[in-house]
Design an enzyme around this catalytic site. Sequence first.
Site, mmCIF file in Angstrom:
data_model
loop_
_atom_site.group_PDB
_atom_site.id
_atom_site.type_symbol
_atom_site.label_atom_id
_atom_site.label_comp_id
_atom_site.label_asym_id
_atom_site.label_seq_id
_atom_site.Cartn_x
_atom_site.Cartn_y
_atom_site.Cartn_z
ATOM 1 N N CYS A 1 10.376 -14.024 7.624
ATOM 2 C CA CYS A 1 11.179 -14.134 6.389
ATOM 3 C C CYS A 1 11.506 -15.456 5.903
ATOM 4 O O CYS A 1 12.196 -16.205 6.872
ATOM 5 C CB CYS A 1 12.172 -13.219 6.097
ATOM 6 N N HIS B 1 12.033 -8.206 6.622
ATOM 7 C CA HIS B 1 10.629 -8.294 7.256
ATOM 8 C C HIS B 1 10.509 -9.590 8.218
ATOM 9 O O HIS B 1 11.358 -10.385 7.748
ATOM 10 C CB HIS B 1 9.592 -8.649 6.154
ATOM 11 N N ARG C 1 4.680 -10.507 -0.559
ATOM 12 C CA ARG C 1 3.901 -9.632 0.515
ATOM 13 C C ARG C 1 4.760 -8.392 0.940
ATOM 14 O O ARG C 1 4.042 -7.668 1.739
ATOM 15 C CB ARG C 1 3.381 -10.544 1.692
ATOM 16 N N ASP D 1 9.964 -11.451 -1.324
ATOM 17 C CA ASP D 1 8.453 -11.939 -0.967
ATOM 18 C C ASP D 1 7.554 -11.061 -1.556
ATOM 19 O O ASP D 1 7.602 -9.999 -1.130
ATOM 20 C CB ASP D 1 8.730 -11.879 0.837
ATOM 21 N N CYS E 1 13.401 -7.863 0.424
ATOM 22 C CA CYS E 1 13.047 -9.273 0.070
ATOM 23 C C CYS E 1 12.256 -9.434 -1.127
ATOM 24 O O CYS E 1 11.259 -8.665 -1.350
ATOM 25 C CB CYS E 1 12.598 -10.036 1.373
HETATM 26 CO CO CO Z 1 11.850 -12.702 2.930
#
Ligand code: CO
Length: 204
Positions: A101, A98, A46, A44, A42
């Site tokens: 998400c 994750h 993080r 993301d 992803c």
């Molecule tokens: Co995500």
Amino acid sequence: MRILRNIFEQNRQWADSIKQADPGFFSRLAKHQSPYILWIGCADSRVPANQITNLPPGDLFVHRNIANLVVHTDLNCLSVIQYAVEVLKVKHIVVCGHYGCGGVKASMEETDHGLIDNWLRHIRDVQRFHSATLIPLNPDERFDRLCELNIREQVVNVCNTTIVKKAWENGYQLTVHGWIYSISNGLLTDLDLCVTGPHEIPEH
Ligand code: CO
């Protein structure tokens, strides 16, 4: 601000610390790359692939997008898979999603998110395929479970690409994995979706 000065400073410190520990590191990497894992994750902020696996530059070939989707007609993702398998000869493809998400969460909502809803539509399909599993759950459990099921579907999608099918047909050893990362404790979990050939592709 036209220049993100702190980033360049941090970059110099990082490069210096690597050179101190291993003076030949960058000159070696400059000659060629031979990563052994293709990471599909992803976007993301993080979930940075190299940091959470503690792997140095050169070990992971990475493709990231919103909600780690492998869409059958996404030329970007397919090109990455082809290059990783046929040229770099990676031995593993990891689909790593994750918990928490944002893409998965948005796909569960009825609100209008604009253009991105077309992309998230693929997760709505995952929801539809697994509605019998998802409907009885409470909202938090449903969210976690959909994050997991989305990874499973993307593992299936990787396995069904012409590239991976051809690699297996040619006897090439390639393993596809489904992993999930927890933002709240920094830990990876193997979802036990390991696929080493067409006979192991999970069924719906
Ligand atoms: Co995500």
